[in-house]
Motif scaffolding. Structure first.
Motif, PDB file in Angstrom:
ATOM      1  N   ASN A 161       0.894  -1.229   0.156  1.00 37.18           N
ATOM      2  CA  ASN A 161       0.065   0.000   0.000  1.00 37.18           C
ATOM      3  C   ASN A 161       0.682   1.389   0.023  1.00 37.18           C
ATOM      4  N   VAL A 162       2.062   1.163   0.743  1.00 34.77           N
ATOM      5  CA  VAL A 162       2.843   2.289   0.869  1.00 34.77           C
ATOM      6  C   VAL A 162       3.416   2.735  -0.681  1.00 34.77           C
ATOM      7  N   GLU A 163       3.899   1.483  -1.442  1.00 38.51           N
ATOM      8  CA  GLU A 163       4.381   1.584  -2.635  1.00 38.51           C
ATOM      9  C   GLU A 163       3.475   2.375  -3.569  1.00 38.51           C
ATOM     10  N   VAL A 164       2.031   1.859  -3.547  1.00 36.04           N
ATOM     11  CA  VAL A 164       1.106   2.234  -4.469  1.00 36.04           C
ATOM     12  C   VAL A 164       0.771   3.721  -4.149  1.00 36.04           C
ATOM     13  N   GLU A 165       0.731   4.092  -2.954  1.00 35.84           N
ATOM     14  CA  GLU A 165       0.506   5.619  -2.660  1.00 35.84           C
ATOM     15  C   GLU A 165       1.769   6.406  -3.198  1.00 35.84           C
ATOM     16  N   LYS A 166       2.780   5.990  -3.009  1.00 42.89           N
ATOM     17  CA  LYS A 166       3.983   6.663  -3.575  1.00 42.89           C
ATOM     18  C   LYS A 166       3.779   6.805  -5.189  1.00 42.89           C
ATOM     19  N   LYS A 167       3.563   5.662  -5.660  1.00 42.02           N
ATOM     20  CA  LYS A 167       3.398   6.137  -7.162  1.00 42.02           C
ATOM     21  C   LYS A 167       2.350   6.836  -7.639  1.00 42.02           C
ATOM     22  N   GLU A 168       1.093   6.874  -6.953  1.00 40.11           N
ATOM     23  CA  GLU A 168       0.169   7.462  -7.103  1.00 40.11           C
ATOM     24  C   GLU A 168       0.393   9.148  -7.026  1.00 40.11           C
ATOM     25  N   LYS A 169       1.262   9.483  -5.893  1.00 41.18           N
ATOM     26  CA  LYS A 169       1.618  10.682  -5.919  1.00 41.18           C
ATOM     27  C   LYS A 169       2.561  11.157  -6.981  1.00 41.18           C
ATOM     28  N   LEU A 170       3.396  10.272  -7.571  1.00 40.77           N
ATOM     29  CA  LEU A 170       4.256  10.504  -8.785  1.00 40.77           C
ATOM     30  C   LEU A 170       3.591  10.705  -9.948  1.00 40.77           C
ATOM     31  N   LEU A 171       2.319   9.853 -10.045  1.00 47.68           N
ATOM     32  CA  LEU A 171       1.557  10.303 -11.179  1.00 47.68           C
ATOM     33  C   LEU A 171       0.929  11.562 -11.364  1.00 47.68           C
ATOM     34  N   ASP A 172       0.394  11.911 -10.115  1.00 43.92           N
ATOM     35  CA  ASP A 172      -0.102  13.119  -9.720  1.00 43.92           C
ATOM     36  C   ASP A 172       0.620  14.239 -10.382  1.00 43.92           C
ATOM     37  N   LYS A 173       2.098  13.997  -9.992  1.00 46.44           N
ATOM     38  CA  LYS A 173       3.001  15.214 -10.304  1.00 46.44           C
ATOM     39  C   LYS A 173       3.331  15.226 -11.848  1.00 46.44           C
ATOM     40  N   PHE A 174       2.980  14.464 -12.492  1.00 44.68           N
ATOM     41  CA  PHE A 174       3.265  14.380 -14.126  1.00 44.68           C
ATOM     42  C   PHE A 174       2.225  15.674 -14.518  1.00 44.68           C
ATOM     43  N   SER A 175       1.085  15.487 -13.893  1.00 47.22           N
ATOM     44  CA  SER A 175      -0.040  16.537 -14.479  1.00 47.22           C
ATOM     45  C   SER A 175       0.461  17.954 -14.072  1.00 47.22           C
ATOM     46  N   THR A 176       1.312  18.063 -13.179  1.00 47.81           N
ATOM     47  CA  THR A 176       1.692  19.504 -12.548  1.00 47.81           C
ATOM     48  C   THR A 176       2.697  19.929 -13.492  1.00 47.81           C
ATOM     49  N   LEU A 177       3.797  19.021 -14.083  1.00 47.33           N
ATOM     50  CA  LEU A 177       4.823  19.431 -14.670  1.00 47.33           C
ATOM     51  C   LEU A 177       4.514  19.551 -16.394  1.00 47.33           C
ATOM     52  N   PHE A 178       3.734  18.873 -16.951  1.00 45.88           N
ATOM     53  CA  PHE A 178       3.436  18.859 -18.285  1.00 45.88           C
ATOM     54  C   PHE A 178       2.040  18.881 -18.527  1.00 45.88           C
ATOM     55  N   GLU A 179       1.568  19.805 -19.584  1.00 43.24           N
ATOM     56  CA  GLU A 179       0.345  19.897 -20.197  1.00 43.24           C
ATOM     57  C   GLU A 179       0.141  18.836 -21.174  1.00 43.24           C
ATOM     58  N   GLU A 180      -1.200  18.421 -21.186  1.00 43.24           N
ATOM     59  CA  GLU A 180      -1.558  17.392 -22.165  1.00 43.24           C
ATOM     60  C   GLU A 180      -1.175  17.565 -23.681  1.00 43.24           C
TER      61      GLU A 180
END
Length: 239
Positions: A161-180
């Motif tokens: 669950n910890v690993e999944v949570e970390k990956k979810e945060k990293l995935l969310d960061k994609f949206s803040t760094l790059f536009e569609e």
């Protein structure tokens, strides 16, 4: 006949005059020890008085007059006096505390104020996510509970669950760094496959490292390389 009428008139006159300048003595009954100052006003003759600390009062009054009881801590009460109210040595009046209406409270959020800014904890103290705290709390026990966790795989599940949570945060960061548009125009990835591409690259150590550091230039280069393979997989899958 005239003498009888005169006698009745005289009796009525004296009975009314008996109340003309009467002094009403009474006591206030109040639920509570501190009722504050209570004011009594005879509206009919504009006479006023204040209730004593013991709740006792006296005021000039007679039947068919109106007394008003008021105060900061009591509900206002209008009392119409009747002859029976003067039949006792001490007239009692029941009063009730005033309901206090609280003003609307506006709750504001101050994200800049936290334990670090207040100096409660050091800035370098490691903070944990909910999944990490749960893992630490369940793994810190020694004995039967830890043994049971090891047997039923609970600890392994928590770590996952910890690993999944970390990956979810990293995935969310994609949206803040790059536009569609970066994905669709630069990397040529169809819009509906953007999330799939992010999941595809999230296990790459170099991408994870630069994603954590928000290094967009190196990330853009690494993602460009990964997009070539990913687009090839999409084309083969559609054949």
């Amino acid at each position: 006949m005239m003498r009888v009428l005169f006698l009745l008139f005289t009796i009525l006159l004296f009975s009314q005059s008996g109340f003309s300048q009467g002094l009403l003595r009474g006591k206030v009954i109040f639920d509570g020890s501190n009722f504050g100052e209570i004011y009594i006003t005879n509206l009919s003759i504009n006479v006023k008085t204040i209730v004593g600390n013991d709740g006792l009062f006296s005021i000039e009054a007679k039947p068919n007059q109106v007394l008003v009881f008021s105060g900061i801590k009591i509900e206002r009460k209008n009392l119409f006096l009747k002859p029976i109210d003067f039949s006792t040595d001490l007239f009692s009046v029941k009063l009730y505390p005033k309901a206090i209406q609280l003003e609307e409270v506006e709750i504001k959020s101050y994200p800049q104020i936290n334990a670090v800014s207040l100096g409660i904890i050091s800035k370098n103290v490691k903070t944990y996510t909910p999944a990490e705290r749960k893992l630490i709390s369940e793994g810190s026990g020694i004995g039967i509970a830890q043994l049971i966790n090891a047997i039923n795989g609970r600890t392994k599940e928590l770590k996952k669950n910890v690993e999944v949570e970390k990956k979810e945060k990293l995935l969310d960061k994609f949206s803040t760094l790059f536009e569609e548009e970066f994905y669709t125009k630069t990397l040529k990835i169809p819009f509906e496959y953007i999330k799939g591409f992010q999941i595809y690259v999230i296990d790459d150590k170099k991408i994870i490292e630069n994603l954590k550091n928000s290094n967009t230039k190196i990330l853009a280069f690494l993602l460009s390389e990964k997009s070539l393979t990913y687009n090839e997989l999409l084309r083969n899958g559609k054949k």
